[in-house]
Structures are given as structure tokens and as C-alpha cells.
Design a protein around this motif. Structure first.
Motif, short mmCIF file in Angstrom:
data_model
loop_
_atom_site.label_atom_id
_atom_site.label_comp_id
_atom_site.label_asym_id
_atom_site.label_seq_id
_atom_site.Cartn_x
_atom_site.Cartn_y
_atom_site.Cartn_z
N THR A 143 88.42 -38.74 19.57
CA THR A 143 89.28 -39.54 20.45
C THR A 143 89.21 -39.07 21.90
OG1 THR A 143 91.10 -38.09 19.83
CG2 THR A 143 90.91 -40.15 18.63
N LEU A 144 88.56 -37.92 22.13
CA LEU A 144 88.56 -37.30 23.46
C LEU A 144 88.07 -38.24 24.57
CD1 LEU A 144 88.82 -34.48 24.98
CD2 LEU A 144 86.39 -34.25 24.57
N ILE A 145 86.92 -38.86 24.35
CA ILE A 145 86.31 -39.66 25.41
C ILE A 145 87.09 -40.95 25.69
CG2 ILE A 145 84.22 -40.99 25.97
CD1 ILE A 145 82.71 -38.53 24.62
N PRO A 146 87.44 -41.74 24.64
CA PRO A 146 88.25 -42.93 24.93
C PRO A 146 89.59 -42.59 25.59
CG PRO A 146 87.39 -43.01 22.71
CD PRO A 146 87.06 -41.66 23.23
N LEU A 147 90.20 -41.50 25.20
CA LEU A 147 91.47 -41.12 25.82
C LEU A 147 91.25 -40.77 27.30
CD1 LEU A 147 93.34 -39.01 23.11
CD2 LEU A 147 93.86 -41.31 23.92
N TYR A 148 90.16 -40.06 27.56
CA TYR A 148 89.85 -39.72 28.96
C TYR A 148 89.69 -41.01 29.78
CZ TYR A 148 87.33 -37.89 32.98
OH TYR A 148 86.94 -37.58 34.26
N ILE A 149 88.99 -41.98 29.21
CA ILE A 149 88.77 -43.24 29.92
C ILE A 149 90.08 -44.02 30.07
CG2 ILE A 149 87.60 -45.48 29.75
CD1 ILE A 149 85.28 -43.76 28.43
N LEU A 150 90.90 -43.98 28.99
CA LEU A 150 92.21 -44.64 29.06
C LEU A 150 93.07 -44.03 30.17
CD1 LEU A 150 94.37 -46.54 27.73
CD2 LEU A 150 95.02 -44.58 26.33
N PHE A 151 93.13 -42.71 30.23
CA PHE A 151 93.94 -42.05 31.25
C PHE A 151 93.36 -42.31 32.65
CE2 PHE A 151 95.03 -38.92 27.70
CZ PHE A 151 96.18 -39.62 27.38
N LYS A 153 91.81 -45.11 33.50
CA LYS A 153 92.19 -46.48 33.86
C LYS A 153 93.67 -46.57 34.22
CE LYS A 153 88.35 -48.93 32.63
NZ LYS A 153 87.55 -49.22 31.43
N TRP A 156 96.11 -41.76 35.43
CA TRP A 156 96.86 -40.55 35.06
C TRP A 156 96.05 -39.28 35.23
CZ3 TRP A 156 99.82 -41.68 29.84
CH2 TRP A 156 100.79 -42.67 30.09
N VAL A 165 102.90 -37.18 27.89
CA VAL A 165 103.32 -38.44 27.27
C VAL A 165 102.98 -38.53 25.78
CG1 VAL A 165 103.10 -40.95 27.38
CG2 VAL A 165 103.28 -39.63 29.49
N PRO A 166 101.75 -38.19 25.35
CA PRO A 166 101.44 -38.33 23.91
C PRO A 166 102.37 -37.53 23.02
CG PRO A 166 99.41 -38.06 25.14
CD PRO A 166 100.54 -37.80 26.11
N ILE A 237 90.10 -30.75 31.23
CA ILE A 237 89.52 -32.09 31.33
C ILE A 237 90.37 -33.00 32.23
CG2 ILE A 237 89.12 -34.19 29.96
CD1 ILE A 237 88.16 -32.29 27.73
N TRP B 39 97.06 -43.42 20.38
CA TRP B 39 96.31 -42.19 20.68
C TRP B 39 95.28 -41.85 19.61
CZ3 TRP B 39 97.96 -42.17 25.34
CH2 TRP B 39 99.31 -42.30 25.65
N PRO B 43 91.68 -45.37 20.04
CA PRO B 43 90.55 -44.59 20.54
C PRO B 43 89.41 -44.42 19.53
CG PRO B 43 92.59 -43.54 21.17
CD PRO B 43 92.96 -44.68 20.27
N ALA B 46 87.41 -47.50 19.80
CA ALA B 46 86.69 -47.48 21.08
C ALA B 46 85.53 -46.50 21.02
CB ALA B 46 87.66 -47.10 22.20
N SER B 47 85.78 -45.32 20.43
CA SER B 47 84.74 -44.30 20.35
C SER B 47 83.56 -44.78 19.50
CB SER B 47 85.36 -43.02 19.79
OG SER B 47 84.37 -42.13 19.40
N PHE B 50 81.70 -47.14 21.74
CA PHE B 50 80.96 -46.40 22.79
C PHE B 50 79.72 -45.74 22.23
CE2 PHE B 50 85.15 -45.60 25.24
CZ PHE B 50 85.04 -46.84 25.84
N PHE B 267 81.21 -34.47 30.05
CA PHE B 267 81.89 -34.25 31.32
C PHE B 267 81.03 -33.62 32.39
CE2 PHE B 267 85.16 -34.46 28.02
CZ PHE B 267 85.89 -35.54 28.52
N MET B 272 78.75 -40.68 28.22
CA MET B 272 79.87 -40.91 27.31
C MET B 272 79.43 -41.55 26.00
SD MET B 272 82.46 -39.67 28.72
CE MET B 272 83.16 -39.15 30.27
#
Lengths: 300, 308
Positions: A143-151, A153, A156, A165-166, A237, B39, B43, B46-47, B50, B267, B272
Motif C-alpha cells: 500500500t506504500l506507493i498508492p498511499l504516497y500518491i494519495l497523500f 494528491k 499532505w 490521520v490514518p 517518506i 488505507w 490502495p 491501485a497498487s 500500477f 523513491f 512507481m
């Protein structure tokens, strides 16, 4: 004649008793020897960290290294704390700020969900509980990458929001599990009595379950403090400018200033400052922290 | 008559309380339901998407099918990081079970003052990863580190712990075992659950301490061992901070952990899509390993109440 046999038997058994006692004493001595030497080895890194933090610059460059400082230099702490291009007061404040913002969210929402799973009957309850438990198995990298992209967008990034928040959404599957196990042990007749008195479930959760579950709630809160204080990857991150860093990130920046001139006295001073609050917390509340690890069985 | 009919089919229409109960239940678990959707499951989808794209953040994801996964199989860095992680995992899981179990046995003996000793053995778990990485980097230093100081004191020559590819990974294993007191805590809890009558009756039957340990304690403890092995394997795949701070994946990629590789792809190089494929490959590997351990468990895990 008979009494002589009797006497020799008696002395035999006495003899056996004496040898057994001696053996027990020897094995107890061995256990203590192993415990003391093992504990010394396990404490050694922390002892060396603290002793190095108090040594003079000339002493840390001497080889072989001394065990305890010959001359105690407490100014290492003040010099490291206010070293140029560092913001240790700020980084400490940031870390504490995140803790203060996260812990109530974890305790409130995880206990609320745990109450729902432990005490209420409704369709889909088992499904959602299974999904909650299953999410523990999911490696965070997925979930790391989608969450990074979500934050990204949400705008945050470089704020504390991704770290805070989570936590207000259930406070982590392990905590829900831990509290649910605790709630299941609370005798049912307590809530039944309260319902007869006209109390709703929200009231029962707040004024019966939360007070009774105090030890478990303390475990959850302390493990959360420990987790945030130790977290490195999350802040690294999501936080980009030094004024938003946490202590863990700050320590890493600080260390990188000394790749040419090793100032291990300074680095160990900051490490000690970072470890000490957790040592104090552990000494005061070891029971709760250990119980938390046993029940949830996982670290962080 | 009419009353009898309604008795036979009491709940054609869901009662008002049913809907009330449902609503109330979901209000209580609302945080975790929303949390899982926002969360975790969102994701995840989405992952997965991606991982089928070429996605470098600056431009929109471009669908490439299974290309990332095909690339994985030709990527030397991928196999290097996988091999590092598996070797680390093996050494760490085995060593931490031996050390953790030995300490736990000591900590459950009937002697006085154990609470103090427990504190000493458990304390390393609270040391933050960043602090312990910085600390052990100093301890391992080849020129002025205390570990080489002790070795020299015994007449042994210095080891370039973190600087040589032969020893760097093992050095991190030792450090991880020191930090891994959770294993010990779980073993202590497991040992305390073994009924004392069992060990006593073995003693009466003439079993010595070693026989009692290997034929009573270990089988009774096997579910705990099982749990610690599974979490140890999963932990190895999450290993990151020490490799990042102490060795930066080196020397010559000797500590290039899977998670470190993934972090760099995502990163540092902003790949990605490829990094997402790596995350899913990791998930599959963990599932396969866990299933393998689970499948093998009937051979070595004994659950109480089970008959043989």
C-alpha cells in the motif's frame, strides 16, 4: 538388628538429601552465572553508548577503547543538542506532537471497533473482523506507493497528516484484536444490568468497558508511543524539509555530518537522549508493554 | 388460524430492531471499515493496477501489461536483493530462536530476582531502530570500535565487520538478534503455559533435564516456535533501517535487502510501476513461504488435545 537396618536406611536417605541439596545449589549457581553474564552482554551496547557519550574527544579516538570514561564530559550533551544546522528541540517537539495527536485516535477508535466486534450482533460482523485480521498479513510495501500518491494528491506531503490521520481509523488491526480479546473476557451480566437501567451501548462502552479495560488500553497507548518514537520509514517518506523532521530522522541527519570527522561522543549523546525516555517508560510500565507484546505477538 | 400462520413464518419482513442493530453495529466499527477501504483495500487495487503500468509520477501511468513482472525475472538487482533477504532471514530466524529460547528457559527457572533479569534482557526492544543502527555502526567500526577492541584484547585480529561483503550481513543478523527480544518475550509466555504436572511426572518417570527439555518442553512449545518462525520470516522481508543507515546496501550489495531495493526503485528512481510489481512479488513470496511453513506444521507442531 532391625533398628540398625532402619538407621542405615535413614542415613542413606539423609545422604541422598544432602547431595540433592548440594546439586540444587550448584545448578542454582550456574543459572545465576548464566543470567548475570547474559544480562551483561545484552546491556553492554547500551552501557557503551552512554559511556561513550560522556567521553572526551581525545578519549574516543584512543585505541583500544576505554570501557568507562576516564574524565566525564557532560558538555557533549549540550554541544550536540545545539549543534549548527540541527534543530533537536524542534524535532523533539514534532515527535511529541505526532504522539499526542495519534494516541487518542488509536485508543478511542480501536476500542470502539473492538466493542462492536466483541459485543454487538449484526450481519457482516464476522466478515469485517476476518478482513481486519487478514490486513495484518499484508506487507506494508503493497500500500506504500498508492498511499504516497494519495497523500501527494491531497497535498499532505511534508505535513504530519499522513502520520496522524490514518491512526484515527481504527487504530491498527492488532490493537483492535488485542482489545477485543480483553472485552470478550468482561462478564456479560454487567452490560445486561446497564441495559435494564436504560443505558445505550455507547454509554456501556464508555463507562463500563473502557474503565475495566484500563490495563489493555494502557498497553495499546504505550505500544503506540513506542512505535511512533521509533518510526523511521514513514517520516522519511512523507516529511521533506528539516523543520518538519522527527527525532529519528534528525539523528540520521546529525550522524551524516560526521562521516569525515567521527564525533561518536556527540552521536552517542543524541542516541542516549533519544533512548532514555523509552527506557524510563519501559522501567515504569514494563508489565503493560510486555503484556501488549504477548497479546499482539508482533512488534509494530 | 391467522395467528398460527404468522407463527410459522415469523420473519418475512425484517423487524425494526434488526435494522437498528445492524446500523448500530456498523456505527461502532465504522472507523475500521472506512480505514480498511481507504488505507488498505483501495490502495491494494491501485497498487495492483500500477504494477501493470509504467508510472513515474511526473506523467500519468501508462499500461504495459505484465512487462514489469517479466522485467523482474531478468533483473539482477531483484535476485540479489531476494537472495540477501532469504539468507538474512534464515540466519536470523534460526539464531533468534536458539538465543530467544535459551534466554527464555533461563528466565523461567525458579530462582529469585528474575524480574530484574527480565528487564535487562527485554530492554533492547525499546531502542529505536535509528538509534540502534547508529550505535552498532560505532560498535562495529573497524578502526576504533569496541567489538574489535575486545577481539584484540583476546589476541584475535580485527574484523572489518560492515566493510567486507563476507561479514556485513552476519553483522546485521547479530544486531537484529539483540534487538529481537520480542521472540524471548513470546517464549517466556509459552514456557509459562506448559503445565508443571507434565514436567513433574516426566521427572518421576526418570527423565533427566535434557530429556525433559527435548521430549516435553519442545513439543509443548512447538506452536510458539511455529508462531515465532512465521513472524521472523515476515520480519526479515520488512528489514530496512539498519541497511539504510549502516551499510547503504553495501559493500558490493552484500546487504542490499529486498525492502531497500524497493525503496530505491520507488523513491530514488521514481519507478512507481516497477516498485509496485516488486511489492506484489514480495506479497506472493511471503504467502508461499507462510503456506510452506503451515503445510509442514503437522510434522512438527503439536497442539494439545491432538491424538497421535
Amino acid at each position: 538388628m532391625a533398628s540398625a537396618v532402619y538407621n542405615s536406611r535413614l542415613s542413606d536417605s539423609l545422604q541422598a538429601k544432602v547431595t540433592r541439596r548440594r546439586q540444587e545449589r550448584i545448578s542454582k549457581g550456574m543459572i545465576y552465572a548464566l543470567l548475570v553474564s547474559g544480562a551483561f552482554i545484552f546491556m553492554l551496547p547500551l552501557i557503551l553508548m552512554m559511556s561513550t557519550s560522556l567521553k572526551s574527544y581525545t578519549e574516543i579516538n584512543r585505541y583500544p577503547p576505554t570501557f568507562l570514561p576516564e574524565q566525564v564530559v557532560p558538555t557533549n550533551y549540550t554541544e550536540a543538542w545545539s549543534f549548527p544546522n540541527t534543530m533537536f528541540p524542534r524535532w523533539t517537539f514534532n515527535t511529541v506532537f505526532i504522539i499526542v495527536a495519534v494516541v487518542p485516535g488509536v485508543v478511542l477508535t480501536s476500542s470502539l471497533c473492538a466493542y462492536g466486534f466483541a459485543r454487538l450482533k449484526f450481519p457482516g460482523r464476522n466478515l469485517w473482523f476476518t478482513l481486519t485480521l487478514a490486513s495484518i498479513m499484508l506487507p506494508s510495501q503493497v500500500t506504500l506507493i498508492p498511499l504516497y500518491i494519495l497523500f501527494h494528491k491531497l497535498g499532505w506531503l511534508n505535513s504530519f497528516a499522513p502520520l496522524i490521520v490514518p491512526a484515527w481509523f481504527g487504530g491498527g488491526a492488532l490493537n483492535i484484536f488485542l482489545l477485543r480479546q480483553f472485552f470478550m473476557q468482561i462478564p456479560r451480566h454487567l452490560d445486561e444490568a446497564a441495559i435494564i437501567d436504560g443505558a445505550g451501548h455507547l454509554r456501556i462502552w464508555w463507562s463500563i468497558y473502557l474503565p475495566l479495560a484500563r490495563p489493555a488500553l494502557i498497553s495499546v497507548a504505550l505500544l503506540t508511543v513506542l512505535f511512533i518514537w521509533n518510526d523511521f520509514l514513514g517520516p522519511m517518506i512523507y516529511l521533506t524539509t528539516p523543520d518538519n523532521f522527527t527525532l529519528a530522522l534528525g539523528l540520521n541527519i546529525f550522524r551524516s555530518y560526521f562521516t569525515q570527522v567521527p564525533r561518536n561522543d556527540y552521536i552517542m549523546a543524541i542516541s542516549t537522549l533519544m533512548v532514555l525516555p523509552m527506557i524510563v517508560m519501559f522501567l515504569v510500565a514494563q508489565r503493560y508493554i510486555v503484556q501488549g507484546f504477548v497479546t499482539s505477538g508482533l512488534k509494530g | 388460524m391467522a395467528a398460527g400462520l404468522t407463527m410459522a413464518r415469523p420473519e418475512k419482513k425484517r423487524s425494526a430492531t434488526f435494522w437498528q442493530d445492524t446500523l448500530r453495529g456498523y456505527l461502532f466499527i465504522l472507523p475500521v471499515v472506512l480505514g480498511l477501504l481507504i488505507w488498505t483495500f483501495g490502495p491494494m487495487i491501485a497498487s495492483a493496477y500500477f504494477s501493470l503500468t509504467d508510472y513515474r509520477i511526473i506523467s500519468d501511468p501508462e499500461f504495459v501489461g505484465f512487462q514489469n513482472y517479466v522485467d523482474l525475472f531478468q533483473d539482477k538487482a531483484f535476485f540479489q536483493s531476494l537472495s540477501v533477504t532469504i539468507r538474512f532471514g534464515l540466519m536470523f530466524v534460526i539464531l533468534s530462536q536458539i538465543v530467544g529460547l535459551a534466554i527464555a528457559v533461563l528466565l523461567t527457572q525458579k530462582v529469585r530476582g528474575l524480574t530484574v533479569f527480565r528487564t535487562f534482557f527485554y530492554l533492547p526492544i525499546i531502542v529505536p531502530a535509528a538509534a540502534s543502527a547508529v550505535l552498532w555502526k560505532y560498535l562495529y567500526n573497524k578502526d576504533y570500535g569496541p567489538i574489535n577492541g575486545v577481539l584484540n584484547g583476546f589476541g584475535l585480529s580485527s574484523v572489518n565487520w560492515l566493510g567486507s561483503p563476507e561479514s556485513a550481513l552476519f553483522a546485521l543478523v547479530l544486531m537484529a538478534v539483540w534487538s529481537g527480544a520480542v521472540t524471548t518475550i513470546i517464549y517466556v509466555a509459552g514456557l509459562q503455559h506448559i503445565p508443571e504436572e507434565l514436567l513433574d511426572s516426566a521427572k518421576i518417570d526418570g527423565a533427566n533435564a535434557f530429556q525433559r527439555f527435548f521430549f516435553v518442553t519442545i513439543p509443548m512449545l512447538s506452536p510458539t516456535i511455529f508462531f515465532n518462525v512465521v513472524t521472523g520470516v515476515i520480519g526479515a522481508f520488512q528489514f530496512f533501517v539498519p541497511a539504510f543507515i549502516m551499510t547503504e546496501g553495501g559493500p558490493v550489495k552484500a546487504t542490499y535487502f529486498y525492502n531497500y531495493n524497493l525503496y530505491e526503485k520507488a523513491f530514488k528512481w521514481l519507478e512507481m510501476g516497477y516498485a509496485s510489481a516488486m511489492a506484489w512479488a514480495l506479497f506472493s513470496i511471503i504467502i508461499v513461504l507462510t503456506l510452506m511453513i503451515f503445510r509442514s506444521s503437522p510434522l512438527w507442531v503439536y497442539y494439545e488435545g491432538e491424538t497421535r
